[in-house]
Design a protein around this motif. Sequence first.
Motif, PDB file in Angstrom:
ATOM      1  N   LEU A  33      38.749  39.388  48.138  1.00 29.06           N
ATOM      2  CA  LEU A  33      40.224  39.665  48.135  1.00 29.06           C
ATOM      3  C   LEU A  33      40.740  38.911  49.171  1.00 29.06           C
ATOM      4  N   MET A  34      42.034  38.308  48.947  1.00 23.54           N
ATOM      5  CA  MET A  34      42.729  37.550  50.108  1.00 23.54           C
ATOM      6  C   MET A  34      44.301  37.988  50.165  1.00 23.54           C
ATOM      7  N   ASN A  35      44.843  37.791  51.212  1.00 23.40           N
ATOM      8  CA  ASN A  35      46.180  37.711  51.320  1.00 23.40           C
ATOM      9  C   ASN A  35      46.906  36.522  51.420  1.00 23.40           C
ATOM     10  N   LEU A  36      47.824  36.387  50.545  1.00 19.37           N
ATOM     11  CA  LEU A  36      48.718  35.111  50.296  1.00 19.37           C
ATOM     12  C   LEU A  36      50.061  35.539  50.491  1.00 19.37           C
ATOM     13  N   ASN A  37      50.483  35.269  51.902  1.00 22.33           N
ATOM     14  CA  ASN A  37      51.886  35.838  52.315  1.00 22.33           C
ATOM     15  C   ASN A  37      52.221  37.081  51.872  1.00 22.33           C
ATOM     16  N   GLU A  38      51.374  37.969  52.304  1.00 20.69           N
ATOM     17  CA  GLU A  38      51.420  39.448  51.974  1.00 20.69           C
ATOM     18  C   GLU A  38      51.386  39.894  50.484  1.00 20.69           C
ATOM     19  N   ARG A  39      50.826  39.023  49.690  1.00 18.03           N
ATOM     20  CA  ARG A  39      50.604  39.329  48.392  1.00 18.03           C
ATOM     21  C   ARG A  39      49.010  39.493  48.227  1.00 18.03           C
ATOM     22  N   LEU A  40      48.668  40.639  47.634  1.00 18.33           N
ATOM     23  CA  LEU A  40      47.099  41.035  47.643  1.00 18.33           C
ATOM     24  C   LEU A  40      46.687  40.154  46.203  1.00 18.33           C
ATOM     25  N   VAL A  41      45.860  39.413  46.579  1.00 19.33           N
ATOM     26  CA  VAL A  41      44.999  38.760  45.370  1.00 19.33           C
ATOM     27  C   VAL A  41      43.586  38.887  45.483  1.00 19.33           C
ATOM     28  N   LEU A  42      43.146  38.987  44.060  1.00 19.96           N
ATOM     29  CA  LEU A  42      41.728  39.012  43.949  1.00 19.96           C
ATOM     30  C   LEU A  42      41.278  38.026  42.902  1.00 19.96           C
ATOM     31  N   VAL A  43      40.185  37.325  43.314  1.00 25.06           N
ATOM     32  CA  VAL A  43      39.157  36.389  42.590  1.00 25.06           C
ATOM     33  C   VAL A  43      38.017  36.729  42.438  1.00 25.06           C
ATOM     34  N   GLY A  44      37.591  36.481  40.925  1.00 29.86           N
ATOM     35  CA  GLY A  44      36.130  37.479  40.728  1.00 29.86           C
ATOM     36  C   GLY A  44      35.684  36.443  39.514  1.00 29.86           C
ATOM     37  N   GLY A  45      34.410  36.544  39.293  1.00 29.12           N
ATOM     38  CA  GLY A  45      33.649  35.834  38.163  1.00 29.12           C
ATOM     39  C   GLY A  45      33.564  36.702  37.181  1.00 29.12           C
ATOM     40  N   ILE A  46      34.124  36.387  35.849  1.00 31.55           N
ATOM     41  CA  ILE A  46      34.002  37.105  34.696  1.00 31.55           C
ATOM     42  C   ILE A  46      32.771  37.047  34.108  1.00 31.55           C
ATOM     43  N   GLY A  47      31.835  38.078  33.841  1.00 31.25           N
ATOM     44  CA  GLY A  47      30.729  37.921  33.563  1.00 31.25           C
ATOM     45  C   GLY A  47      30.305  38.152  31.783  1.00 31.25           C
ATOM     46  N   LYS A  48      29.313  37.542  31.245  1.00 36.07           N
ATOM     47  CA  LYS A  48      29.125  37.484  29.986  1.00 36.07           C
ATOM     48  C   LYS A  48      28.674  38.943  29.529  1.00 36.07           C
ATOM     49  N   GLN A  49      29.176  39.607  28.446  1.00 37.06           N
ATOM     50  CA  GLN A  49      28.669  40.631  27.801  1.00 37.06           C
ATOM     51  C   GLN A  49      27.176  40.772  27.870  1.00 37.06           C
ATOM     52  N   ASP A  50      26.522  39.958  27.256  1.00 35.39           N
ATOM     53  CA  ASP A  50      25.090  40.019  26.971  1.00 35.39           C
ATOM     54  C   ASP A  50      24.384  39.600  28.134  1.00 35.39           C
ATOM     55  N   ARG A  51      24.844  38.824  29.157  1.00 33.31           N
ATOM     56  CA  ARG A  51      24.287  38.316  30.237  1.00 33.31           C
ATOM     57  C   ARG A  51      24.950  38.471  31.414  1.00 33.31           C
ATOM     58  N   PRO A  52      25.186  39.843  32.118  1.00 34.79           N
ATOM     59  CA  PRO A  52      25.967  39.903  33.143  1.00 34.79           C
ATOM     60  C   PRO A  52      25.989  38.983  34.331  1.00 34.79           C
ATOM     61  N   GLY A  53      24.643  38.559  34.375  1.00 34.03           N
ATOM     62  CA  GLY A  53      24.418  37.718  35.527  1.00 34.03           C
ATOM     63  C   GLY A  53      24.846  36.275  35.663  1.00 34.03           C
ATOM     64  N   ILE A  54      25.446  36.024  34.426  1.00 35.67           N
ATOM     65  CA  ILE A  54      25.880  34.652  34.225  1.00 35.67           C
ATOM     66  C   ILE A  54      27.384  34.853  33.976  1.00 35.67           C
ATOM     67  N   ILE A  55      28.270  34.130  34.592  1.00 35.46           N
ATOM     68  CA  ILE A  55      29.720  34.226  34.351  1.00 35.46           C
ATOM     69  C   ILE A  55      30.177  33.182  33.257  1.00 35.46           C
ATOM     70  N   LYS A  56      31.188  33.649  32.588  1.00 33.62           N
ATOM     71  CA  LYS A  56      31.803  32.753  31.626  1.00 33.62           C
ATOM     72  C   LYS A  56      33.250  32.089  32.168  1.00 33.62           C
TER      73      LYS A  56
END
Length: 408
Positions: free
Chosen positions: A293-316
């Motif tokens: 989570l981060m505050n960019l000029n009072e805008r709440l922004v979320l950055v995250g890795g999108i996991g593969k359906q068959d291998r959740p530990g590996i992000i696509k």
Amino acid sequence: MLAMGSEEWELYPSCIGSQVIEYRPISEDSDDDWNGDVAVSLDAVLPDDLLEKVLSFLPVASIIRSGSVCKRWHEIVHAQRQTWSKMVPQKPWYFMFTCSEEAVSGFAYDPSLRKWYGFDFPCIEKSNWSTSSSGGLVCLMDSENRRRIMVCNPITKDWKRLLDAPGGKTADFYSALAFSVDRNSHQYTVAVARSNQDPSEYYQWEFTIHLYESITGSWVTPFTGVLLGWRGGDECVICDGVLYYLVYSTGVPVNNNEHCHCLVMYNLVARPNHTSLMSMAIPVPCALTCGRLMNLNERLVLVGGIGKQDRPGIIKGIGIWELHNKEWCEVARMPHKFFQGFGEFDDVFASCGADDLIYIQSYGSPALLTFEINQKLWKWSAKSPVSKRFPLQLFTGFSFEPRLDIAS
């Protein structure tokens, strides 16, 4: 007074000299013949207030270096002056170090000049300490003694240790740190959110919020509650007077909620004593890894890795979202060419940001990627001076705003 000497601003790979040059003012009544080799100092034509105004338009690194021009410039740069509060807005820097048990030092990246500087970060002792930055200050929490919290200005090297935070003695809990500076008054708020498992109930976690206000110099505990089927983590941020906190499912479904991650909110202005955080929880937009989570000029922004359906530990891929009216709106996804540029990319990466700039870095690589959220522009930083010396070497870092006018 600024505590930074020019030797600490080593421009990679060259060095910034520390020689202070004394210029001789040129008198209008001088009998000396004019020639093109005579150096005319601005001392001869500009009063202090105008010289300060001129310097305030420079990037902060250039201001620091200008203190080596002559004695007068050195005094102006190293004085606590109101001028620096009117500086041209500075883009956030990124401090990078390797994850080791050694004394913390590393390199700071200036995106305005696209340069790296050798940088000794004040008061931080280990790279695994929790950090949160706002308004030119950085707040740090000791990873072993989580009652120990410090606030510093990385540029001026000014820092202080706060009163010990409540709690933090138990080993099997999660603690998250958030920090917010009022840009007008320079007063700040520190929030520590702690989550501790009930030893008799696996799916029940106690959740507590502790707040420190610089104006009072003391801690308060406005909220204590229980999370059923959810636990806290190490990720929270203050945005527009609200503390946002990521919680994680313990694997026990509650109220038919199948989401693995949710966002809870606590109003730091109203500070309700009794409220159901989970009743207002907002699910994350998709299955994520390494959500930040981060505050960019009072805008709440979320950055995250999108996991593969068959291998959740590996992000696509990596996605960026912004919260609007309690709904997530996708801002961007990292283009595949940049995603591939990190090389082998697992589910662990660092991301942070301020103003309109987001930094993303894989823990396994010193490569640093930036994203300007207003222009939706992806760009690699200048090549990092940090090199990978062995296969399991890890890299991490965090961002901060470079400012000269604020003290801890």
